[in-house]
Design a protein around this motif. Structure first.
Motif, PDB file in Angstrom:
ATOM      1  N   ARG A  43       7.513  77.868  -8.425  1.00 36.95           N
ATOM      2  CA  ARG A  43       7.957  77.946  -8.984  1.00 36.95           C
ATOM      3  C   ARG A  43       8.551  78.913 -10.500  1.00 36.95           C
ATOM      4  O   ARG A  43       9.623  79.188 -10.776  1.00 36.95           O
ATOM      5  CB  ARG A  43       7.621  76.317 -10.029  1.00 36.95           C
ATOM      6  CG  ARG A  43       6.925  76.780 -10.866  1.00 36.95           C
ATOM      7  CD  ARG A  43       6.179  75.301 -11.684  1.00 36.95           C
ATOM      8  NE  ARG A  43       7.441  75.136 -12.430  1.00 36.95           N
ATOM      9  CZ  ARG A  43       6.780  74.758 -13.653  1.00 36.95           C
ATOM     10  NH1 ARG A  43       5.002  74.406 -13.749  1.00 36.95           N
ATOM     11  NH2 ARG A  43       7.093  74.060 -14.502  1.00 36.95           N
ATOM     12  N   TRP A  44       7.433  80.049  -9.650  1.00 36.44           N
ATOM     13  CA  TRP A  44       7.620  81.705 -10.964  1.00 36.44           C
ATOM     14  C   TRP A  44       8.263  82.690 -10.056  1.00 36.44           C
ATOM     15  O   TRP A  44       8.246  83.507 -10.862  1.00 36.44           O
ATOM     16  CB  TRP A  44       6.865  81.792 -11.666  1.00 36.44           C
ATOM     17  CG  TRP A  44       6.377  80.425 -12.409  1.00 36.44           C
ATOM     18  CD1 TRP A  44       4.652  79.959 -11.953  1.00 36.44           C
ATOM     19  CD2 TRP A  44       6.602  79.458 -13.015  1.00 36.44           C
ATOM     20  NE1 TRP A  44       4.581  78.977 -13.196  1.00 36.44           N
ATOM     21  CE2 TRP A  44       5.272  79.283 -13.791  1.00 36.44           C
ATOM     22  CE3 TRP A  44       7.841  79.611 -14.022  1.00 36.44           C
ATOM     23  CZ2 TRP A  44       5.303  78.157 -14.312  1.00 36.44           C
ATOM     24  CZ3 TRP A  44       7.784  79.065 -15.062  1.00 36.44           C
ATOM     25  CH2 TRP A  44       6.603  78.516 -14.889  1.00 36.44           C
TER      26      TRP A  44
ATOM     27  N   ASP B 147       0.558  81.782 -14.404  1.00 39.19           N
ATOM     28  CA  ASP B 147      -0.221  81.567 -13.701  1.00 39.19           C
ATOM     29  C   ASP B 147      -1.052  82.420 -12.602  1.00 39.19           C
ATOM     30  O   ASP B 147      -1.848  82.375 -11.866  1.00 39.19           O
ATOM     31  CB  ASP B 147       0.854  81.287 -12.343  1.00 39.19           C
ATOM     32  CG  ASP B 147       0.889  80.495 -10.972  1.00 39.19           C
ATOM     33  OD1 ASP B 147       0.420  79.126 -11.078  1.00 39.19           O
ATOM     34  OD2 ASP B 147       1.400  81.333 -10.101  1.00 39.19           O
TER      35      ASP B 147
ATOM     36  N   SER C 147      11.160  76.965 -20.388  1.00 38.62           N
ATOM     37  CA  SER C 147      10.120  76.622 -19.755  1.00 38.62           C
ATOM     38  C   SER C 147       9.643  77.894 -18.702  1.00 38.62           C
ATOM     39  O   SER C 147       8.934  77.742 -17.997  1.00 38.62           O
ATOM     40  CB  SER C 147      10.811  75.491 -18.109  1.00 38.62           C
ATOM     41  OG  SER C 147      11.895  76.417 -17.866  1.00 38.62           O
TER      42      SER C 147
END
Ligand code: PNS
Length: 161
Positions: free
Chosen positions: A124-125, A20, A145
């Protein structure tokens, strides 16, 4: 002039959080050199060459703007060697701040020409790190995931799961 950044780290192993940051970094820099360096405070699970291969596999679609490297010395020296003007680091939460602040200021003291740029990971990370992922998978947790598919397979193989 090409804007080059070094994205340094242990990458033991690369996670979706790292991916990301690289994607976000490519909106600011022409080229990112993802570089495995030694962190004396960490004992790694994967060898440097295993980590390089995992990064190469995960980043193969970004081949023309992302390079994978490893270096055995000072980060700022490698930045100069590669004509990079910036060090890219991901920032997750306040807990990262002190360590990142200290490292950025030390790097600046060592070389005033190289700037450190921090990017925020996607929400989300925010809780993921290579260390916590390794711990979870070791005890049977499902981390599929959170990492590229080949990293998931490599973790299972390495830990005999
Ligand atoms: O992913 P990490 O473990 O947080 O990355 C830390 C790393 C590898 C970037 C850092 O330890 C590093 O830069 N090591 C190389 C030696 C160096 O230049 N240290 C910083 C100045 S003392």
């Amino acid at each position: 002039m090409e804007r080059i950044a070094i994205y340094p780290g242990s990458f033991d192993p690369v996670t979706n959080g790292h991916m990301d940051i690289i994607k976000r970094g490519l909106t600011l820099f022409d080229k990112i050199i993802v570089t495995i360096l030694e962190n004396p405070a960490k004992q790694t699970l994967f060898t440097v060459s295993e980590r390089v291969d995992l990064l190469k596999g995960a980043l193969k679609d970004m081949n023309n703007r992302v390079e994978i490297a490893s270096y055995g010395g000072l980060l700022v020296d490698y930045a100069v060697q590669r004509d990079a003007t910036a060090i890219l680091r991901g920032m997750r939460a306040v807990s990262d701040f002190e360590y990142e602040f200290q490292m950025a200021l030390m790097n600046r003291k060592l070389n005033r020409e190289v700037q450190t740029v921090f990017l925020m990971t996607g929400l989300r990370w925010i809780f993921t790190s290579s260390s916590i992922i390794k711990e979870a998978v070791k005890f049977g947790g499902d981390i599929k995931s959170m990492v590229p598919p080949a990293v998931h397979a490599a973790l299972k193989k390495k830990l005999n799961i």
